[in-house]
Design an enzyme around this catalytic site. Structure first.
Site, short mmCIF file in Angstrom:
data_model
loop_
_atom_site.label_atom_id
_atom_site.label_comp_id
_atom_site.label_asym_id
_atom_site.label_seq_id
_atom_site.Cartn_x
_atom_site.Cartn_y
_atom_site.Cartn_z
N HIS A 366 0.79 -1.23 0.00
CA HIS A 366 0.00 0.00 0.00
C HIS A 366 0.82 1.27 0.00
O HIS A 366 0.25 2.36 0.12
CB HIS A 366 -0.93 0.05 1.21
CG HIS A 366 -2.00 -0.98 1.19
ND1 HIS A 366 -3.24 -0.75 0.62
CD2 HIS A 366 -2.02 -2.24 1.65
CE1 HIS A 366 -3.98 -1.84 0.76
NE2 HIS A 366 -3.26 -2.77 1.38
N LYS A 557 -8.01 14.09 4.27
CA LYS A 557 -7.14 12.91 4.30
C LYS A 557 -6.15 13.12 5.43
O LYS A 557 -6.07 14.22 5.98
CB LYS A 557 -6.40 12.76 2.96
CG LYS A 557 -5.73 14.07 2.49
CD LYS A 557 -5.08 13.94 1.12
CE LYS A 557 -6.04 14.01 -0.05
NZ LYS A 557 -6.05 12.81 -0.88
N ARG A 558 -5.39 12.07 5.78
CA ARG A 558 -4.37 12.26 6.80
C ARG A 558 -3.41 13.39 6.38
O ARG A 558 -3.19 13.61 5.20
CB ARG A 558 -3.59 10.95 7.00
CG ARG A 558 -4.37 9.88 7.72
CD ARG A 558 -4.68 10.29 9.14
NE ARG A 558 -3.49 10.31 9.96
CZ ARG A 558 -3.12 9.34 10.79
NH1 ARG A 558 -3.88 8.26 10.94
NH2 ARG A 558 -2.02 9.45 11.51
N LYS A 563 1.30 14.42 0.80
CA LYS A 563 -0.05 14.73 0.30
C LYS A 563 -0.21 16.23 -0.01
O LYS A 563 -1.17 16.65 -0.64
CB LYS A 563 -1.11 14.29 1.30
CG LYS A 563 -1.18 12.75 1.48
CD LYS A 563 -2.19 12.38 2.56
CE LYS A 563 -2.15 10.91 2.93
NZ LYS A 563 -2.90 10.04 1.99
N THR A 665 -8.41 6.86 -2.09
CA THR A 665 -9.77 6.36 -2.26
C THR A 665 -10.77 7.49 -2.03
O THR A 665 -11.89 7.44 -2.53
CB THR A 665 -10.06 5.19 -1.29
OG1 THR A 665 -9.57 5.53 0.01
CG2 THR A 665 -9.39 3.91 -1.76
N LYS A 669 -14.41 8.62 -3.84
CA LYS A 669 -15.64 8.96 -3.11
C LYS A 669 -16.18 10.31 -3.57
O LYS A 669 -17.39 10.47 -3.79
CB LYS A 669 -15.37 8.98 -1.60
CG LYS A 669 -15.09 7.59 -1.04
CD LYS A 669 -14.44 7.62 0.35
CE LYS A 669 -13.78 6.27 0.64
NZ LYS A 669 -12.90 6.30 1.81
C1 26V Z 1 2.41 1.71 8.11
C2 26V Z 1 2.66 1.67 9.44
C3 26V Z 1 4.04 1.66 9.89
C4 26V Z 1 4.19 1.21 11.30
C5 26V Z 1 3.19 1.84 12.22
C6 26V Z 1 1.79 1.62 11.81
C7 26V Z 1 1.59 1.66 10.34
C8 26V Z 1 0.30 1.67 9.85
C9 26V Z 1 0.08 1.71 8.50
C10 26V Z 1 1.14 1.73 7.62
C11 26V Z 1 0.94 1.72 6.15
C12 26V Z 1 0.09 2.78 5.66
C13 26V Z 1 -0.08 2.62 4.20
C14 26V Z 1 -1.36 3.19 3.72
O1 26V Z 1 -2.25 3.53 4.46
N1 26V Z 1 -1.47 3.28 2.43
C15 26V Z 1 -2.65 3.82 1.80
O2 26V Z 1 -3.41 2.71 1.34
C16 26V Z 1 -4.59 3.12 0.69
C17 26V Z 1 -5.37 1.86 0.36
O3 26V Z 1 -4.68 1.10 -0.56
C18 26V Z 1 -4.25 3.94 -0.52
O4 26V Z 1 -5.44 4.39 -1.13
C19 26V Z 1 -3.40 5.14 -0.14
O5 26V Z 1 -2.97 5.82 -1.30
C20 26V Z 1 -2.20 4.67 0.65
O6 26V Z 1 -1.47 5.78 1.15
#
Ligand code: 26V
Length: 818
Positions: A366, A557-558, A563, A665, A669
């Site tokens: 992701h 968004k975050r 971003k 996403t 929406k």
């Molecule tokens: C990484 C980590 C690192 C350690 C701590 C906790 C944690 C939690 C999540 C992540 C990965 C985040 C990646 C993410 O959210 N990617 C998003 O995924 C969406 C669904 O595929 C996508 O639409 C977004 O563009 C993308 O940023």
């Protein structure tokens, strides 16, 4: 008779009288109140239980059918499920919305007020967790036997407050009043071990065996949440694990008479499922996080194998009956854990076990951002999971041998693909473990998959061509159109029928209506009503009044540097400057809405929030500006807020540096709800453009290749700023303390990032192109008929972005389950 189909017994009525009676009964017997002293929350609980009963009636038959038919099950393992509220969604999926609404009204309550008492399940950070929730909805809707596995965090995503412009986090104890949607399963409880050591010995046949001993134990207890698909016939299961101390553990201390110590330690072992890590890109290397990952992996694997073993004794059938989808690398320990269980506990031969593991597992990536790619130090790994580390080493050894065999002498290649990163500290690369342990690896939008193949996983693409595939994300049209935008949904259904709800491509039938002035009028009226609904919320929650005629320009968004919310603010400041320097200017009035949470430790992101609020304070109170420009930060952006915001957006801001946003996403929406997109050539924007046509969007800026090239060539950020007078002025305003007179150097770090810091996300390179695109937005908005025509075409051409399509692709091409 074992396989005979039992009749589905339905005891509960769905007519108005039955529903009213059921709500009344639950109020009395479940909540313990009478109408005379019931609060709105009590009514919510009674309504929720009424709905849950009706969901449950289809749930057990669905699970029984999967068992009877011995269906291949799909297990979606995710550290995050960002579900949001459930009541309205379930009512819609069950076809009970109108009836229950009427029932509550007849009972003298305001339905919307009652529904608003539901605390949303925010067990996720953002896109990744929300995608998991959309995929669950779609699996149930299209009839895939999909089971979610995750963690039942006591504290999900924090609540965001804004205090003097700064983000302040507060914990959200979402379970305080009980969760009506979950079923605790005290009988479904598995031990999960940590620490200890490994012993090696020879078994009676002379084979070397390994055993993990002296480990500490925590129990994982299941909580089940039913997931009804649209139509209500299929109800799948989401199983969330909660940590409980072990019984032996309790007794040991209690018997020793050390009551206080026992309770303290008990709490400690239950911290595993206490809290969601609120940073979605960093916070790597935290021991508790690693333990959380193993905790839910170990419990899920035990559960999955127990279910498999109920109907099968032949392990070779495992990949025919079990698909395990890894939502990012967070559950990648599955690869080592499944090997351990098969080899150590079931004495399956190593190579056979490896084939089974790879036959079952598939991995979704992701993000490409280096700071979000998980690695764990060998030290930590060894301390917490000693046997798993041995397995990782053994897998690595075999894998590198096979690579060496095919590419003799290429030691650089070996170094690059190794599961172990050698540095001043050796670390396990979870992405590499997930790739070699999977039969398929996928990205979440075409451009992202392409970049995966050409950058982070290029070596694997050469070693196993075809393993990496694309599965473009989607969103569920039930929550994001039907439920969130009832007026637009009714308008659409009145013209083309309701087939679009489960076949979103049918929206194509709206295309000709884009040229029908009467339809355009109705469509514009719907958008206006949704803007009024949002304006009312902003007025009530923030006390700000916005002009509904103005263009609602939305970025939600975050908060992340990649971003580029800062680029948005730079546009707002430029616009402000133009209005101020030319009071006669008659610009298109805009309400710029920004919302999102910053990770609590991400100082720059928090500073960006403060900047938005400080700029808003100046602009919104400048009488020379008035309604021509407003800037609003929406606090605590979450799923429920998104449901109000998406339908009200005119313009959707999707302006990440090309190559950084895997998919996005929110872009889908907003487009689905009739917003036009201003965006970069990034993530799913590219495919949205292929569908809706470039003439119906405002795309601008560097391509991912341009970005890569500039970074290699060396980018002169200072020169880029100097070259653009608007940008120079906006940065000067920020840097000089115009928006922060109480602390003039407050935003210096932001200015430095864009200048002396080298501007890693290339805001200055895209700034002039972004301004030009905003100019095109204004020109188009000045022609309301033209704007609405484009908005209708956006809606009509969004069929591809239903998560039903996404799930169908996974099912056919990865899971073998359709
Ligand atoms: C990484 C980590 C690192 C350690 C701590 C906790 C944690 C939690 C999540 C992540 C990965 C985040 C990646 C993410 O959210 N990617 C998003 O995924 C969406 C669904 O595929 C996508 O639409 C977004 O563009 C993308 O940023």
């Amino acid at each position: 008779m074992k396989n005979a189909k039992p009749p589905v017994v339905r005891l509960l009525g769905d007519d108005l009288a039955s529903i009213k009676e059921a709500i009344g009964s639950h109020l009395l017997y479940t909540v313990g109140k009478e109408p005379i002293n019931a609060t709105a929350r009590d009514w919510f609980m009674a309504a929720a239980h009424t709905v849950r009963d009706r969901v449950t009636e289809h749930w057990m038959p669905t699970l029984n059918r999967y068992y009877r038919e011995d269906s291949k099950r799909v297990y979606y393992l995710s550290m995050e499920f960002l579900i949001g509220r459930t009541l309205v969604n379930s009512l819609i999926n069950l076809g009970l919305y109108d009836t229950v609404r009427q029932a509550i009204t007849d009972l003298g309550q305001d339905f919307d007020e009652v529904a608003a008492w539901e605390v949303e399940a925010a067990l996720g950070n953002g896109g990744l967790g929300r995608l998991a929730a959309c995929l669950l909805d779609s699996m149930a809707t299209i009839g895939v036997p999909g089971f979610g596995y995750g963690i039942r965090y006591d504290y999900g995503m924090f609540t965001q407050h804004v205090d003097n412009g700064w983000q302040v986090e507060s914990p959200e104890n979402w379970l305080r009043y009980g969760n009506p949607w979950e079923f605790p399963r005290p009988g479904v409880i598995f031990p999960v071990r940590f620490g200890g050591r490994v012993i090696h010995f020879r078994d009676v046949l002379g084979h070397t065996r390994s055993q993990w001993v002296d480990a500490e134990e925590v129990m994982a207890m299941a909580f089940d949440v039913p997931v009804p698909g649209y139509g209500g016939k299929v109800v799948n299961n989401l199983r969330l694990w909660s940590a409980k101390s072990t019984r032996e553990f309790d007794l040991k201390y209690f018997n020793a008479g050390n009551y206080i110590e026992a309770v303290r330690d008990k709490n400690e072992s239950e911290t595993l499922s206490k809290v969601l890590y609120p940073s979605d890109m960093t916070d790597r290397g935290k021991e508790l996080r690693f333990k959380q990952e193993y905790f839910f992996v170990a419990a899920s694997i035990q559960d999955i194998l127990a279910r498999f073993r109920k109907s099968h004794s032949d392990w070779a059938l495992l990949p025919d009956k079990v698909a395990i989808q890894l939502n990012d690398t967070h559950p990648a320990l599955v690869v080592a854990e499944l090997m351990r269980v098969l080899v150590d506990e079931h004495q399956i031969e190593w190579n056979k076990a490896w084939d089974l593991v790879r036959g079952c597992c598939a991995y979704t990536n992701h993000t490409l951002l280096p700071e979000a790619l998980e690695t764990w130090s060998i030290d930590l790994f060894e301390r917490v999971l000693p046997r798993h580390l041995e397995i990782v080493f053994a897998l690595n050894h075999e894998f590198l041998q096979s690579v060496r065999y095919r590419h003799p002498g290429d030691s650089e290649l070996l170094r690059r693909v190794s599961l172990i990163a050698e540095g001043h500290e050796r670390r396990v690369r979870m992405g590499h473990l997930a790739v070699i342990g999977s039969h398929k690896v996928n990205g979440v939008a075409a451009i992202h998959t392409g970049l995966m193949k050409s950058t982070i996983f290029s070596d694997f693409e050469h070693l196993s061509p075809g393993k990496i595939t694309n599965k473009t994300n989607g969103v569920t049209p039930r929550r994001w159109l039907l439920a969130a935008n009832p007026t637009l949904s009714a308008l659409i259904t009145s013209k083309i029928g309701d087939g679009w709800i489960t076949d979103l491509d049918k929206l194509h039938k709206l295309e000709p209506l884009a040229d029908d002035p009467a339809f355009r009028k109705a469509f514009a009226a719907v958008k206006r009503a949704n803007k009024e609904r949002l304006a009312a919320m902003l007025s009530q929650r923030l006390g700000v009044e916005v002009e509904v005629e103005s263009l609602f320009d939305v970025q939600v968004k975050r908060i992340h540097e990649y971003k580029r919310q800062l680029l948005n603010v730079l546009h707002v400041i430029t616009r402000y400057g133009r209005i101020r320097s030319n009071p006669l200017l008659n610009p298109v009035p805009r309400t710029v809405i920004i919302g999102g949470k910053a990770a609590p430790g991400y100082h720059i992101a928090k500073l960006i929030i403060k900047l938005v609020n400080d700029v808003a304070e100046v602009i919104n109170n400048d009488p020379l500006v008035g309604a021509k420009l407003k800037l609003i930060f929406v606090p605590n952006y979450n799923v429920s807020t998104a449901e109000l915001v998406m339908p009200a957006a005119d313009l959707s801001e999707q302006i990440s540096t090309a190559g950084t946003e895997a998919s996005g996403t929110g872009n889908m929406k907003m487009s689905m709800n009739g917003a036009l997109t201003i965006g970069t050539w990034d993530g799913a924007n590219v495919e949205i453009c292929e569908e809706v046509g470039e003439e119906n969007m405002f795309l601008f800026g560097l391509s991912a290749q341009d970005v890569a090239r500039r970074r290699v060539d060396g980018y002169d950020a200072v020169a880029a700023v100097k070259a653009d007078p608007d940008l120079t002025w906006a940065l000067e305003m920020i840097g000089s303390g115009f928006f922060s007179p109480d602390q003039p150097d407050r935003f210096r770090p932001l200015v430095d990032i864009l200048t002396t810091g080298g501007d890693h996300y290339l805001l200055s390179a895209d700034f002039p192109l972004y301004m030009a695109a905003q100019e095109r937005v204004d020109q188009t908005y000045r022609d309301p008929e033209e704007w609405t025509r484009k908005a209708i075409l956006n809606v009509a051409r969004m069929g591809k972005f239903s998560s039903d399509r996404t799930v169908a692709e996974y099912a056919r091409e990865i899971w073998g389950a359709l």
